[in-house]
Design a protein around this motif. Structure first.
Motif, PDB file in Angstrom:
ATOM      1  N   ARG A   1      -1.655   0.844  -9.851  1.00 12.25           N
ATOM      2  CA  ARG A   1      -2.500   0.410  -8.745  1.00 12.25           C
ATOM      3  C   ARG A   1      -3.093  -0.950  -9.095  1.00 12.25           C
ATOM      4  O   ARG A   1      -3.572  -1.168 -10.197  1.00 12.25           O
ATOM      5  CB  ARG A   1      -3.617   1.424  -8.505  1.00 12.25           C
TER       6      ARG A   1
ATOM      7  N   ASN B   1      -7.180  -0.070   0.185  1.00  9.12           N
ATOM      8  CA  ASN B   1      -6.187   0.989  -0.011  1.00  9.12           C
ATOM      9  C   ASN B   1      -5.448   0.764  -1.322  1.00  9.12           C
ATOM     10  O   ASN B   1      -5.321  -0.371  -1.781  1.00  9.12           O
ATOM     11  CB  ASN B   1      -5.178   0.994   1.146  1.00  9.12           C
ATOM     12  N   ASP B   2      -4.940   1.856  -1.907  1.00  8.91           N
ATOM     13  CA  ASP B   2      -4.136   1.731  -3.113  1.00  8.91           C
ATOM     14  C   ASP B   2      -2.958   0.816  -2.825  1.00  8.91           C
ATOM     15  O   ASP B   2      -2.194   1.047  -1.884  1.00  8.91           O
ATOM     16  CB  ASP B   2      -3.617   3.098  -3.575  1.00  8.91           C
ATOM     17  N   THR B   3      -2.815  -0.227  -3.628  1.00  6.68           N
ATOM     18  CA  THR B   3      -1.713  -1.165  -3.510  1.00  6.68           C
ATOM     19  C   THR B   3      -0.939  -1.121  -4.810  1.00  6.68           C
ATOM     20  O   THR B   3      -1.524  -1.266  -5.893  1.00  6.68           O
ATOM     21  CB  THR B   3      -2.237  -2.584  -3.225  1.00  6.68           C
TER      22      THR B   3
ATOM     23  N   THR C   1       0.844  -1.189   0.000  1.00  5.94           N
ATOM     24  CA  THR C   1       0.000   0.000   0.000  1.00  5.94           C
ATOM     25  C   THR C   1       0.884   1.245   0.000  1.00  5.94           C
ATOM     26  O   THR C   1       2.082   1.172   0.289  1.00  5.94           O
ATOM     27  CB  THR C   1      -0.906   0.033   1.244  1.00  5.94           C
ATOM     28  N   THR C   2       0.266   2.364  -0.284  1.00  3.83           N
ATOM     29  CA  THR C   2       1.007   3.622  -0.263  1.00  3.83           C
ATOM     30  C   THR C   2       1.687   3.806   1.091  1.00  3.83           C
ATOM     31  O   THR C   2       2.876   4.141   1.151  1.00  3.83           O
ATOM     32  CB  THR C   2       0.070   4.814  -0.556  1.00  3.83           C
TER      33      THR C   2
ATOM     34  N   LEU D   1      -9.571  -4.852  -2.198  1.00  3.01           N
ATOM     35  CA  LEU D   1      -8.561  -3.943  -1.656  1.00  3.01           C
ATOM     36  C   LEU D   1      -9.209  -2.639  -1.193  1.00  3.01           C
ATOM     37  O   LEU D   1      -9.984  -2.033  -1.918  1.00  3.01           O
ATOM     38  CB  LEU D   1      -7.483  -3.635  -2.693  1.00  3.01           C
TER      39      LEU D   1
END
Length: 183
Positions: free
Chosen positions: A152, A160-162, A118-119, A158
């Motif tokens: 992404r 969260n941005d992964t 993730t970010t 998901l």
């Protein structure tokens, strides 16, 4: 447009659009095309329009990964593209190899390459290993998205941005060799 199906059709028709009302010459805004109430009709104070934009920007590439691409364009603007536009116009013009990126972006890419995350996870590791600020990290992450070196992951569950290497998702495309001006 008022439904996700109409949003899909809109992206196929225009080819590319920014997510929010941003002035990018020659590129329309997804937000501006959504015809839902601004401050009412939704589940939150954001209103139905913002809720739809926020949800659809994630849902469209997740539901239609062969048809819709989500990423950053020059200037750091988030955008949705038809896959046809992406492959025929955007990718050939804007993809460049990671070695053409700035040093911190190259280092962040190595973190993502070895351990997608993730970010927050990638940022934490980059800040610990390279002593960079959040701002410098964010700039590096944006450069990697614009240059089409990371993307992404579009998985339904998901939250969260992964981030993963671009080739992990779009391996059939070959990165260009040069760097675009002002990337």
């Amino acid at each position: 447009m008022q439904t996700i199906e109409e949003a899909y059709d809109f992206i196929q028709k225009v080819g590319i659009c920014t997510i929010f009302s941003e002035s990018v010459p020659g590129i329309g805004s997804f937000y501006d095309a959504v015809d839902l109430p601004d401050r009412s009709g939704g589940r939150t104070k954001w209103g139905a329009r913002m809720e739809a934009v926020w949800e659809w920007k994630i849902e469209l590439p997740t539901l239609y990964p062969e048809d819709i691409y989500y990423g950053k364009i020059k200037g750091g603007h988030a955008a949705l593209m038809s896959m046809r536009y992406f492959k025929e116009v955007h990718y050939p013009k804007h993809a460049y190899v990671v070695s053409a990126c700035k040093p911190l972006a190259q280092q962040v890419y190595e973190i993502v390459r070895l351990s997608p995350g993730t970010t927050a996870e990638v940022r934490r590791e980059a800040m610990e290993r390279f002593g960079c600020s959040k701002s410098r990290f964010d700039t590096a992450l944006k450069e990697l998205q614009i240059s089409l070196n990371i993307v992404r992951l579009n998985e339904p569950d998901l939250k969260n941005d992964t981030w993963v290497p671009f080739e992990e998702v779009y391996g059939e495309l070959e990165l260009g060799g040069g760097q675009e001006d002002d990337a």
